[in-house]
Design a protein around this motif. Sequence first.
Motif, PDB file in Angstrom:
ATOM      1  N   HIS A 569     -30.167 -15.012 -32.025  1.00 16.04           N
ATOM      2  CA  HIS A 569     -31.352 -14.856 -31.184  1.00 16.04           C
ATOM      3  C   HIS A 569     -30.925 -14.448 -29.777  1.00 16.04           C
ATOM      4  O   HIS A 569     -29.828 -14.788 -29.331  1.00 16.04           O
ATOM      5  N   GLN A 570     -31.793 -13.745 -29.093  1.00 18.66           N
ATOM      6  CA  GLN A 570     -31.556 -13.407 -27.694  1.00 18.66           C
ATOM      7  C   GLN A 570     -32.239 -14.472 -26.830  1.00 18.66           C
ATOM      8  O   GLN A 570     -33.429 -14.738 -26.983  1.00 18.66           O
ATOM      9  N   ILE A 571     -31.458 -15.077 -25.935  1.00 18.98           N
ATOM     10  CA  ILE A 571     -31.947 -16.183 -25.113  1.00 18.98           C
ATOM     11  C   ILE A 571     -32.049 -15.719 -23.664  1.00 18.98           C
ATOM     12  O   ILE A 571     -31.083 -15.202 -23.092  1.00 18.98           O
ATOM     13  N   PHE A 572     -33.214 -15.917 -23.080  1.00 15.72           N
ATOM     14  CA  PHE A 572     -33.460 -15.549 -21.688  1.00 15.72           C
ATOM     15  C   PHE A 572     -33.740 -16.842 -20.911  1.00 15.72           C
ATOM     16  O   PHE A 572     -34.782 -17.468 -21.089  1.00 15.72           O
ATOM     17  N   TRP A 573     -32.790 -17.228 -20.060  1.00 15.34           N
ATOM     18  CA  TRP A 573     -32.882 -18.516 -19.367  1.00 15.34           C
ATOM     19  C   TRP A 573     -33.264 -18.266 -17.901  1.00 15.34           C
ATOM     20  O   TRP A 573     -32.554 -17.596 -17.165  1.00 15.34           O
ATOM     21  N   VAL A 574     -34.370 -18.840 -17.488  1.00  9.47           N
ATOM     22  CA  VAL A 574     -34.891 -18.647 -16.136  1.00  9.47           C
ATOM     23  C   VAL A 574     -34.261 -19.668 -15.190  1.00  9.47           C
ATOM     24  O   VAL A 574     -34.246 -20.871 -15.480  1.00  9.47           O
ATOM     25  N   ASP A 605     -33.217 -14.405 -12.965  1.00  9.60           N
ATOM     26  CA  ASP A 605     -32.952 -15.107 -11.713  1.00  9.60           C
ATOM     27  C   ASP A 605     -34.216 -15.262 -10.864  1.00  9.60           C
ATOM     28  O   ASP A 605     -34.410 -14.565  -9.865  1.00  9.60           O
ATOM     29  N   TRP A 606     -35.046 -16.199 -11.256  1.00  7.23           N
ATOM     30  CA  TRP A 606     -36.276 -16.499 -10.513  1.00  7.23           C
ATOM     31  C   TRP A 606     -35.939 -17.112  -9.152  1.00  7.23           C
ATOM     32  O   TRP A 606     -36.614 -16.823  -8.159  1.00  7.23           O
ATOM     33  N   TYR A 607     -34.897 -17.909  -9.075  1.00  6.83           N
ATOM     34  CA  TYR A 607     -34.547 -18.559  -7.814  1.00  6.83           C
ATOM     35  C   TYR A 607     -34.275 -17.527  -6.713  1.00  6.83           C
ATOM     36  O   TYR A 607     -34.840 -17.601  -5.617  1.00  6.83           O
ATOM     37  N   THR A 608     -33.399 -16.551  -7.001  1.00  2.00           N
ATOM     38  CA  THR A 608     -33.058 -15.548  -5.987  1.00  2.00           C
ATOM     39  C   THR A 608     -34.265 -14.709  -5.614  1.00  2.00           C
ATOM     40  O   THR A 608     -34.465 -14.364  -4.443  1.00  2.00           O
ATOM     41  N   THR A 609     -35.094 -14.387  -6.594  1.00  2.00           N
ATOM     42  CA  THR A 609     -36.279 -13.567  -6.332  1.00  2.00           C
ATOM     43  C   THR A 609     -37.279 -14.293  -5.446  1.00  2.00           C
ATOM     44  O   THR A 609     -37.906 -13.690  -4.566  1.00  2.00           O
ATOM     45  N   ALA A 610     -37.426 -15.600  -5.658  1.00  2.00           N
ATOM     46  CA  ALA A 610     -38.526 -16.335  -5.026  1.00  2.00           C
ATOM     47  C   ALA A 610     -38.138 -17.123  -3.788  1.00  2.00           C
ATOM     48  O   ALA A 610     -39.025 -17.582  -3.052  1.00  2.00           O
ATOM     49  N   LYS A 611     -36.847 -17.311  -3.526  1.00  3.95           N
ATOM     50  CA  LYS A 611     -36.441 -18.270  -2.501  1.00  3.95           C
ATOM     51  C   LYS A 611     -36.932 -17.925  -1.092  1.00  3.95           C
ATOM     52  O   LYS A 611     -37.065 -18.818  -0.247  1.00  3.95           O
ATOM     53  N   THR A 612     -37.215 -16.658  -0.834  1.00  5.50           N
ATOM     54  CA  THR A 612     -37.697 -16.267   0.499  1.00  5.50           C
ATOM     55  C   THR A 612     -39.205 -16.043   0.526  1.00  5.50           C
ATOM     56  O   THR A 612     -39.732 -15.519   1.503  1.00  5.50           O
TER      57      THR A 612
END
Length: 646
Positions: A569-574, A605-612
């Motif tokens: 399976h392909q796993i996409f971890w946020v 990478d939700w963290y890098t996208t949203a941190k600002t």
Amino acid sequence: MEQSYTRLTREAVRRQHAGKRRYITGFDGIRTLAVLGVIIYHLAPSILQGGYLGVPIFFVVSGYLITYLLIQEWDKTQGINILGFYGRRLKRLYPALVTMLLGTTAYITLFQRSLLLNIRGTVLTNLIYGYNWFEIKHGQSYFDRFSGESPFTHLWSLSIEGQFYLVWPFVVLGLLLFLRKRLRAAAILLGVAILSAVLMAILYDPANTNRVYYGTDTRMFAILIGTAMAFLWPAHKLNPQVTSAHRLILDIAGGLSLLMLIWMFFNMSGQAASTYRGGMFWFTLLSGILVATVAHPGSDLNRVLTNPVFSYIGQRSYGIYLYQFPVMIFYEARVNIGNHPLLNSLIELALIMLVTELSYRLIENPMRHYHYGQLTQDVVQYFHQPSRHRWASGLGVVAALLFSLSAVGFVQQPASAQPTALQKTITARQAAAKKKNAAAAKKQRALAKAASQRKHDKAAALAKLSKADKKIAKTYFLSADELRSSKQTPLTAVGDSVLLDDSGDLQQVFPGAVVDGAVGRQADAVPGVIHSLAQRGELAKNVLVNIGTNGYVTPQQADDIVHAIGTDHQIFWVTAHVPTREWQDSVNNRIAKTAAKYKNVHVIDWYTTAKTHSSWFVSDHVHPNNQGNRYFTSLIAKAIAKETKA
């Protein structure tokens, strides 16, 4: 000659008595080990998984000391002054407890009114030492550090100690009166301790550990092991003049038990079934061995655990334990600690020590040595000459203020928990996701059979989209290819409340998405969820994982999640955006390392996208608002489309 002999005899007696008293100082070292473990566990759970095990150590030490002092009193006077015992316990414990309860309730009334739920029951049950049973019915898990954590949760252990103090003088008196051989008393106590541990194993429920974690009956084995040691191993009857071989045996037993306890601090999870089915009992037995070796006046381990730092912390261990939760919870409610966890942990530790020191000097020590029989006389003197008692006046004003604010909090306690706007939204979206999951599962199977890798010119493809699809593409900032790919991609999404909050948006872009989220879900629960989805035929080839909001992810937990899903399976971890919690960076580093380890794991990478972009989140800085959900969904769709296209 006779005078020299007399001096030598007196010196030998003095040393003997000093040796028999010395173990008390060594117990400060054990208390230090316990209290530091508890604090580090709450400041950095990834370092000490078993920091909560400091409580059983406290229980063992308390059981030993209280029972030993009662036995020593009996041996000297052939009786036990029960009223005197109660008086000493109340003077030692109650002043600081009342101060903490009033101060914390006053702060909540002024600044964190959402925590006023059940405040009357919380304070009153703590005053009568019944809070642990109140917590079983009304409280949250001791390990839940994200869902409105209570600053009173840790007081459950003090209630168990209070219940123990209430009945124990009578129990000891009965055992001493009716059992001539103290070995029999120790055997009875150990037998009851084993029954308590067995009861913990029987009543353990992985879905809700509160009953066994807070229950007096399921936690009493730790105190009872300490009491049995006092009957078997009373310090005042142990000979400090031991042979070298006996001293070596004591040192080896104590050293090995200490090393094994430290190892368990680092490795025994408070949410593992093995902890409640024997693990905590064996940990407590090792604690009993450590206590026994420190109590023996001929052991060297006492010297190892005796130093000015440990003595200082050990003497203040009660206050440190008492004030730790309010300080950490109130601090973390005001400061986003995720970006600088070490710095903020040091600040929290400094604040805990500051509050503890003030309490120790201004409340605990004065009240412990105060003669309450002269209270009436002191009050009369105060009213006759108030100017000579300015310090007492100041404390009286502070006490009256805290009491008044606490009374306001009592009056304003909400009748029931009122769900926040976020909670209402998540509940509604969870219900909507469940309704869509059945249709999404059918869609998954249809999409799995279809091969749709078509290449179109972006403008031409966009022109061929329906009006509804054009609106979706515009809303989520997607190209025609990205939207087509998303609509044709079977997806299973597993996560926590952040995923639930986004489920409506996600299923609009991914019609073939089965969403399984739960508020408060942590990494250790995911493998079971995956297996359940697979059994129902709802585990798609593409799996979205959104775990890390509510706690640390250990290397073993990450591996377990990947293995449960499977390498086919392909796993996409946020990644996690949790600036209010210290585990944010640790979780994201673990996700990155897992992706480097397994070829089928991909990082979103939700963290890098949203941190600002603070405007993307509701007031908790963790759950996206409607605008944030659009960007969250867009990021997921673009990442999955890119990977499936490749």
